[in-house]
Design an enzyme around this catalytic site. Structure first.
Site, PDB file in Angstrom:
ATOM      1  CD  GLU A 342      -2.673  -1.236   2.564  1.00 18.24           C
ATOM      2  OE1 GLU A 342      -3.870  -1.532   2.506  1.00 18.24           O
ATOM      3  OE2 GLU A 342      -2.093  -1.021   3.658  1.00 18.24           O
TER       4      GLU A 342
HETATM    5  C1  TNX Z   1      -4.330  -3.959   4.824  1.00 18.85           C
HETATM    6  S1  TNX Z   1      -2.666  -6.306   4.435  1.00 18.85           S
HETATM    7  C2  TNX Z   1      -3.048  -3.740   5.251  1.00 18.85           C
HETATM    8  C3  TNX Z   1      -2.817  -3.336   6.650  1.00 18.85           C
HETATM    9  C4  TNX Z   1      -4.098  -3.172   7.405  1.00 18.85           C
HETATM   10  C5  TNX Z   1      -5.045  -4.280   7.029  1.00 18.85           C
HETATM   11  C6  TNX Z   1      -6.315  -4.268   7.807  1.00 18.85           C
HETATM   12  C7  TNX Z   1      -1.637  -5.289   4.194  1.00 18.85           C
HETATM   13  C8  TNX Z   1      -0.432  -5.792   3.592  1.00 18.85           C
HETATM   14  N1  TNX Z   1      -1.929  -4.036   4.521  1.00 18.85           N
HETATM   15  O1  TNX Z   1      -2.067  -2.155   6.678  1.00 18.85           O
HETATM   16  O2  TNX Z   1      -3.828  -3.187   8.761  1.00 18.85           O
HETATM   17  O3  TNX Z   1      -5.335  -4.167   5.672  1.00 18.85           O
HETATM   18  O4  TNX Z   1      -7.090  -5.380   7.527  1.00 18.85           O
END
Ligand code: TNX
Length: 538
Positions: A342
């Site tokens: 992300e």
């Molecule tokens: C996505 S999964 C994220 C996290 C969040 C999560 C909450 C991932 C690699 N990144 O930063 O905590 O969703 O479900």
């Protein structure tokens, strides 16, 4: 002189008589036991092969443990003795000189000639007189003693007798895991969890034969591991958490303590420093690292995708070199997780450049890089590992490079997803994951990722909505128990209807461990003190 020798001989003689009377008494009781059936025991994960012989091994005060004489095996023997004490209050001796009458024995042996030649394979031969546990390695023996622990009944067979006996069903177990990586992840960044909480989670994971705990040590809301060369990371970046509470961090000594505790349970710690996104806490501590063009401030919310390192600045890589070096030096396991998810405000070219450069740093410090599936866009080595959470395309890109994949698809394996609309904690951006959905899927064929590329399975527990161990347990249990079976057992050996009964019977163990699991209404929990109806009444 003569007299005292005579007295001594008499005492020994009487002791032998007394002990053999006890064993005679015990034998009578064994013969009277109802038939046992090893195949219907509530073992999780389900062993590969079980051949019941319908008799009983008597675990009692006359049982002793003997192990191969090396420290790894002796440690396993002592660990088992300690757990037997906790469950039955019996004092089972380990590797003591033979004592007359002590006739039921648990042998834990190193053996090179197992049918299964994987490091964690083990075999159990249980007869009326002995339990023989064979394994290639101490790690295999450790997995094997979890099976023994699960086979010991919660209550003794005859509580009124002078010598209570815990009956273990006889037969043979041949067992070995399907995947070499069987993990869970704990997000200690969004909310901090104490060393004690982490140890309790490790204990529970080890009981179900997990071998990895991945610690998500840094994120926008907090930096949780001491880095001696950059002290403000914890001083500033560790000072808060989601919701604005005090946060916290592990000193390197505390982290080493967690690593050692996990190692005693043959669990590997995988440290994660999430970057180039999810880096607000680092950038508040050292604004020179920041690349989003804004003045960083401590963040206590739950949004993602706003932060990034400046990927074109050499200082950033000097910083990362220090961080990876310091953490790698106190992490005996082979992996270093760089996050990489992300990074919505990092330009794609910058992101790719960053991942490729950081991979070299991780390798320089002797570790294998793991990153969330986005890293599959970069030109990286086949030895690096893709952590599949969201994008099939990215994961298949990694497969095309010959990389291994860890399976954590959010829709199936995220422990922070709500069970249903009534869940007390959790998120539901990916899915609702009730206890059956968590179990009924096939990681082996999921999204077309070839089985030979799958290193294993991991169940991540993000902590935006949980701030103490009870809330952690509510989201993790019972689902984490199901993931242990998905990663250990083969698909032919998994069946929801059968699993559901074995899961129901975990309640006495979970209650004894004071685990505040979610009492899923799909399960007919055995004598659970947290029954679903009671919860509804509150
Ligand atoms: C996505 S999964 C994220 C996290 C969040 C999560 C909450 C991932 C690699 N990144 O930063 O905590 O969703 O479900």
């Amino acid at each position: 002189m003569k007299n005292s020798t005579l007295t001594k001989s008499l005492i020994v003689f009487l002791a032998i008589i007394a002990l053999s009377a006890c064993t005679e008494e015990k034998k009578k009781r064994i013969i009277n036991f109802p038939e046992t059936d090893l195949a219907t025991e509530n073992l999780i994960p389900k062993p590969m092969k079980m051949i019941p012989t319908n008799g009983g091994f008597a675990l009692d005060q006359f049982t002793a443990i003997y192990t191969t004489k090396n420290s790894g095996y002796e440690d396993v023997g002592n660990f088992l003795a300690e757990k037997i004490k906790g469950k039955t209050d019996l004092d089972v001796q380990v590797n003591v000189a033979e004592i007359p009458g002590m006739e039921t024995v648990i042998y834990i042996n190193q053996s090179d000639s197992l049918e299964l030649n994987t490091p964690e394979a083990y075999q159990l031969y249980i007869t009326q007189d002995s339990v023989i546990l064979n394994s290639n390695t101490a790690e295999g023996a450790f997995r094997g003693i979890q099976t023994i622990r699960q086979l010991i009944p919660e209550a003794s067979s005859d509580s009124l007798a002078a010598y209570p006996i815990w009956t273990i069903p006889t037969g043979k177990i041949i067992d070995s895991p399907q995947f070499e990586y069987r993990g869970s992840m704990l997000d200690v960044a969004r909310h901090f969890f104490s060393v004690e909480d982490v140890k309790k989670y490790i204990d529970l994971l080890a009981y179900y034969k997990y071998n990895v705990l991945h610690l998500h040590l840094t994120d926008d809301q907090g930096w949780r591991i001491e880095i001696k060369s950059w002290p403000l990371l914890t001083e500033v970046g560790g000072s808060t958490e989601v919701g604005g509470e005090a946060g916290g961090f592990y000193t390197q000594e505390e982290y080493k303590d967690i690593v050692a505790y996990a190692a005693e349970r043959h669990v590997l710690i995988v440290p994660e420093v999430d970057m180039p996104g999810h880096t607000n806490a680092a950038s508040v501590s050292y604004p020179i690292l920041n690349g989003n063009g804004k003045k960083p401030e401590l963040y206590e919310g739950t949004q993602v995708g706003k932060s990034t390192f400046d990927t074109r600045k050499d200082t950033v890589y000097a910083f990362i070199d220090d961080v990876v070096r310091e953490i790698s030096a106190i992490t005996p396991g082979p992996y270093f997780h760089i996050g990489g998810d992300e990074s919505h405000v990092t330009k794609k070219n910058d992101y790719i450049y960053f991942v490729e450069r950081v991979e070299k740093i991780v390798q320089k410090h002797g570790k294998r890089m793991i990153g969330w599936d986005e890293i599959g866009q970069a030109d990286i080595d086949s030895t690096s590992i893709s952590h599949f959470w969201s994008s099939k395309k990215n994961a298949l890109n990694a497969v095309a490079k010959g990389m291994k994949v860890i399976m954590s698809p959010a829709k199936k394996a995220y422990l922070d997803m709500e069970y249903d609309t009534l869940s007390k904690h959790g998120l539901h951006w990916a899915a609702y994951i009730p206890t059956d959905t968590a179990y009924i899927w096939t990681p082996e064929t999921y999204e077309g990722i070839p089985l030979e590329n799958i290193l294993g399975i991991e169940a991540p527990l993000w902590s935006e909505t949980i701030s103490d161990i009870g809330e952690l347990e509510y989201l993790a249990f019972p689902r984490a128990i199901g993931y242990s079976e998905l990663s250990w057992s083969t698909p032919e050996n998994r069946d929801w209807e059968n699993y559901k009964v074995r899961l129901a019977n975990q309640a006495p163990f979970l209650d004894r461990m004071n685990v505040k699991y979610y009492p899923s209404p799909l399960i007919d929990w055995k004598k659970s003190k947290y029954s679903y109806k009671e919860i509804e009444k509150d």
